[in-house]
Each structure stands twice: as C-alpha cells, then as structure tokens.
Design a protein around this motif. Structure first.
Motif, mmCIF file in Angstrom:
data_model
loop_
_atom_site.group_PDB
_atom_site.id
_atom_site.type_symbol
_atom_site.label_atom_id
_atom_site.label_comp_id
_atom_site.label_asym_id
_atom_site.label_seq_id
_atom_site.Cartn_x
_atom_site.Cartn_y
_atom_site.Cartn_z
ATOM 1 N N GLY A 1 -61.634 -8.876 -35.150
ATOM 2 C CA GLY A 1 -62.482 -8.268 -34.130
ATOM 3 C C GLY A 1 -61.840 -8.155 -32.765
ATOM 4 N N ALA A 2 -60.569 -8.500 -32.653
ATOM 5 C CA ALA A 2 -59.898 -8.466 -31.349
ATOM 6 C C ALA A 2 -59.784 -7.049 -30.800
ATOM 7 N N SER A 3 -59.710 -6.969 -29.488
ATOM 8 C CA SER A 3 -59.599 -5.691 -28.781
ATOM 9 C C SER A 3 -58.205 -5.527 -28.204
ATOM 10 N N ILE A 4 -57.677 -4.305 -28.306
ATOM 11 C CA ILE A 4 -56.402 -3.946 -27.675
ATOM 12 C C ILE A 4 -56.696 -2.868 -26.639
ATOM 13 N N VAL A 5 -56.214 -3.062 -25.422
ATOM 14 C CA VAL A 5 -56.397 -2.090 -24.347
ATOM 15 C C VAL A 5 -55.031 -1.678 -23.828
ATOM 16 N N ASN A 6 -54.737 -0.399 -23.903
ATOM 17 C CA ASN A 6 -53.454 0.138 -23.448
ATOM 18 C C ASN A 6 -53.642 0.905 -22.151
ATOM 19 N N VAL A 7 -52.845 0.584 -21.146
ATOM 20 C CA VAL A 7 -52.955 1.279 -19.865
ATOM 21 C C VAL A 7 -52.038 2.499 -19.891
ATOM 22 N N ALA A 8 -52.649 3.667 -19.938
ATOM 23 C CA ALA A 8 -51.932 4.943 -19.892
ATOM 24 C C ALA A 8 -51.997 5.464 -18.459
ATOM 25 N N SER A 9 -52.329 6.737 -18.281
ATOM 26 C CA SER A 9 -52.394 7.314 -16.942
ATOM 27 C C SER A 9 -53.013 8.703 -17.030
ATOM 28 N N ARG A 10 -53.648 9.115 -15.957
ATOM 29 C CA ARG A 10 -54.101 10.501 -15.865
ATOM 30 C C ARG A 10 -52.919 11.461 -15.970
ATOM 31 N N ALA A 11 -51.723 10.993 -15.634
ATOM 32 C CA ALA A 11 -50.520 11.812 -15.763
ATOM 33 C C ALA A 11 -50.222 12.164 -17.214
ATOM 34 N N GLY A 12 -50.866 11.477 -18.154
ATOM 35 C CA GLY A 12 -50.683 11.773 -19.572
ATOM 36 C C GLY A 12 -51.716 12.717 -20.139
ATOM 37 N N ALA A 13 -52.512 13.318 -19.269
ATOM 38 C CA ALA A 13 -53.630 14.142 -19.736
ATOM 39 C C ALA A 13 -53.207 15.399 -20.485
ATOM 40 N N GLN A 14 -51.963 15.842 -20.308
ATOM 41 C CA GLN A 14 -51.501 17.076 -20.948
ATOM 42 C C GLN A 14 -50.889 16.832 -22.323
ATOM 43 N N TRP A 15 -51.271 15.778 -22.990
ATOM 44 C CA TRP A 15 -50.646 15.458 -24.272
ATOM 45 C C TRP A 15 -50.888 16.538 -25.321
ATOM 46 N N ARG A 16 -52.021 17.205 -25.276
ATOM 47 C CA ARG A 16 -52.281 18.274 -26.259
ATOM 48 C C ARG A 16 -51.331 19.443 -26.041
ATOM 49 N N GLU A 17 -51.151 19.839 -24.795
ATOM 50 C CA GLU A 17 -50.266 20.952 -24.472
ATOM 51 C C GLU A 17 -48.805 20.629 -24.805
ATOM 52 N N ASN A 18 -48.456 19.366 -24.786
ATOM 53 C CA ASN A 18 -47.077 18.937 -25.031
ATOM 54 C C ASN A 18 -46.937 18.215 -26.370
ATOM 55 N N LEU A 19 -47.788 18.570 -27.317
ATOM 56 C CA LEU A 19 -47.904 17.801 -28.551
ATOM 57 C C LEU A 19 -46.600 17.736 -29.345
ATOM 58 N N ASP A 20 -45.849 18.829 -29.391
ATOM 59 C CA ASP A 20 -44.595 18.807 -30.153
ATOM 60 C C ASP A 20 -43.634 17.765 -29.593
ATOM 61 N N GLU A 21 -43.526 17.720 -28.277
ATOM 62 C CA GLU A 21 -42.629 16.745 -27.657
ATOM 63 C C GLU A 21 -43.168 15.329 -27.817
ATOM 64 N N VAL A 22 -44.486 15.180 -27.734
ATOM 65 C CA VAL A 22 -45.102 13.866 -27.944
ATOM 66 C C VAL A 22 -44.821 13.383 -29.364
ATOM 67 N N LYS A 23 -45.005 14.262 -30.340
ATOM 68 C CA LYS A 23 -44.730 13.885 -31.730
ATOM 69 C C LYS A 23 -43.263 13.505 -31.916
ATOM 70 N N ALA A 24 -42.373 14.231 -31.259
ATOM 71 C CA ALA A 24 -40.948 13.922 -31.363
ATOM 72 C C ALA A 24 -40.659 12.531 -30.811
ATOM 73 N N LEU A 25 -41.310 12.168 -29.710
ATOM 74 C CA LEU A 25 -41.121 10.830 -29.144
ATOM 75 C C LEU A 25 -41.699 9.775 -30.078
ATOM 76 N N LEU A 26 -42.878 10.020 -30.611
ATOM 77 C CA LEU A 26 -43.503 9.073 -31.528
ATOM 78 C C LEU A 26 -42.633 8.818 -32.754
ATOM 79 N N ALA A 27 -41.887 9.834 -33.156
ATOM 80 C CA ALA A 27 -41.037 9.715 -34.340
ATOM 81 C C ALA A 27 -39.671 9.130 -34.028
ATOM 82 N N SER A 28 -39.396 8.850 -32.762
ATOM 83 C CA SER A 28 -38.094 8.357 -32.338
ATOM 84 C C SER A 28 -38.097 6.834 -32.192
ATOM 85 N N SER A 29 -36.911 6.285 -32.102
ATOM 86 C CA SER A 29 -36.741 4.848 -31.871
ATOM 87 C C SER A 29 -36.074 4.618 -30.526
ATOM 88 N N ALA A 30 -36.109 3.388 -30.064
ATOM 89 C CA ALA A 30 -35.499 3.053 -28.775
ATOM 90 C C ALA A 30 -33.998 3.337 -28.785
#
Length: 256
Positions: A105-134
């Motif tokens: 039942g634990a809660s996880i809270v991630n601090v993002a930003s209003r600067a991330g509001a365009q994630w839909r418009e930039n979805l291809d690049e977001v997906k590419a980052l999600l699929a990448s490693s450090a």
C-alpha cells in the motif's frame, strides 16, 4: 510512517521533510548534501553515480511506507548529461531498486515539473529516452541535439510519462505512484529557471501574481504520500497558481 525522500536538504525537499517530521513521521533522506534538520537519517546519495545509488540502496532499511523522489537539477548550460543523468536515469534506477523496500500500500511521489507538460507533443523523443540507459546518454544527447533547457524539459516529460506508464504494474505490486508538476517556485534555483525560460517564465509568474512557495508544493506531496490519497493513482498533479489554465485559455480563445 517511515518515509524515504531524495533531495531533502534544500528547497521543496526541505519543506517536505519539515512537514513530515512535524507530523511525527520518520524521514530518511537520500541526498548528496546532508540536511541540517528534520530528518532521522541521512544516506549520502549521488543520483548521477550508479555505484552511489547501489550503496545507498543496500543501506536503506525498510520497509518504508512512502518514497518521495524529489532530487533533481535545474537547467544549467553545459550540464546536459548530468541533468538527464540525475533527473531521469538516476531517478529511475533509484526508484526501481527501492521497490522491494516498500510496504504493502505504499505511495510513490515523483517530482516532475510544468516544464514537462509537452510530453505528448514530444512523445517520440520521450519514448527514445525511456528506452535508453545511462550508459547511452552521451550518444542520445548528440543524436537528438539536446541542449540544457531541452535536457531539463525532456527529463521531466519522461518522469511524467514513466509515472503514468507504471500505474498498472504498481497496482499489481500493491503500490501506487503519482507525480507532481510545480511551476516556478521561490527556492534557491528560481534564478536558473528565469535564465533558462526568459520572458516566458517572467510573463507566467506575472500573470499568476507570484511564484509558488515551496511549502505549497510540499503540502500536495505530503498529501499524495499519505493514506488520505489512496485512490489517486497514475496522475500528474500540476501546481502552478493557474499558469496552465491561463495558457490553455489563450490557446483556445476563451479569454474574451
């Protein structure tokens, strides 16, 4: 409650620690700098260093009732690799390594930003980052021509998308996860955002009347970490004094 908090020494994180401690909760802070007060334990953690994350995870004594991922860097010129390293890759590595230390039942809270509001418009690049490693971050930056402002925005777009994408998996584990997206907040890094976003940021702050106060953001984070918010799952909560609504009203021609 026993709560884990990344980035608890300054700004929003310090306010979160203060409020949680005042409510009687046990706070363990994971931060590169030692908090001066309001934490029961500090574990030095550099989210840009995989070995530091690994050591911190071995030192964390669970179970914890909540994990608040607040640590992050602002958009500073020349720090593209570190920004992506801390704000997304380090965030994700620490979070995923921490899951087995969370109670049912634990809660996880991630601090993002209003600067991330365009994630839909930039979805291809977001997906590419999600699929990448450090390990791939330098090549990613070069391929996508990422400068410091884009690195910050993209890191927060990815946090929002990642949070949403993990909703079902978290429910299956008996956990829940949400993100919060503050706009300009009057902390020690506000000038970094003003420099990065220029007139756009100044205009948004002027229309809202002022920047947010860190305690106002902390109030929402503390609520999301609590059992009172148990049915809120997979959401991004924007905390911006009306800035998003004003911008949307402009775009839709609803302002008269």
């Amino acid at each position: 409650m026993r709560i884990a908090l990344t980035g608890g020494s300054t700004g929003i994180g310090a306010e979160v620690a203060k409020k949680l401690t005042a409510q009687g909760h046990h706070v363990t802070a994971f931060d590169i700098s030692e908090p001066s007060e309001n934490v029961a334990r500090w574990i030095k953690t550099d989210l840009n260093d995989p070995s530091s994350i690994a050591i911190a995870l071995t030192m964390a004594e669970g179970p914890f009732d909540a994990l608040i991922n607040n640590a992050g860097l602002p958009p500073r010129e020349g720090l593209e690799k570190v920004i992506l390293g801390v704000n997304f890759f380090g965030f994700r590595s620490f979070l995923e390594g921490f899951l087995d230390k969370l109670s049912e039942g634990a809660s996880i809270v991630n601090v993002a930003s209003r600067a991330g509001a365009q994630w839909r418009e930039n979805l291809d690049e977001v997906k590419a980052l999600l699929a990448s490693s450090a390990e791939e971050v330098s090549g990613f930056i070069e391929k996508h021509e990422i400068e410091h402002v884009r690195a910050y925005n993209l890191s927060k777009e990815a946090v929002i998308a990642y949070t949403m994408s993990q909703t079902e998996a978290m429910v299956a584990r008996g956990l829940r996860m949400n993100s919060v997206s503050p706009a300009a907040v009057s902390t020690g890094i506000l000038d970094d955002f003003k420099a990065a976003f220029g007139a756009k940021a100044a205009n948004a702050i002027a229309r809202a009347g002022r920047p947010g106060h860190p305690q106002e953001i902390a109030d929402v984070i503390v609520f999301l970490a609590s059992t009172e918010s148990a049915w809120i799952k997979g959401q991004d909560i924007v905390i911006d004094g009306g800035m998003s609504a004003m911008g949307m009203s402009d775009a839709l021609g609803l302002n008269g």
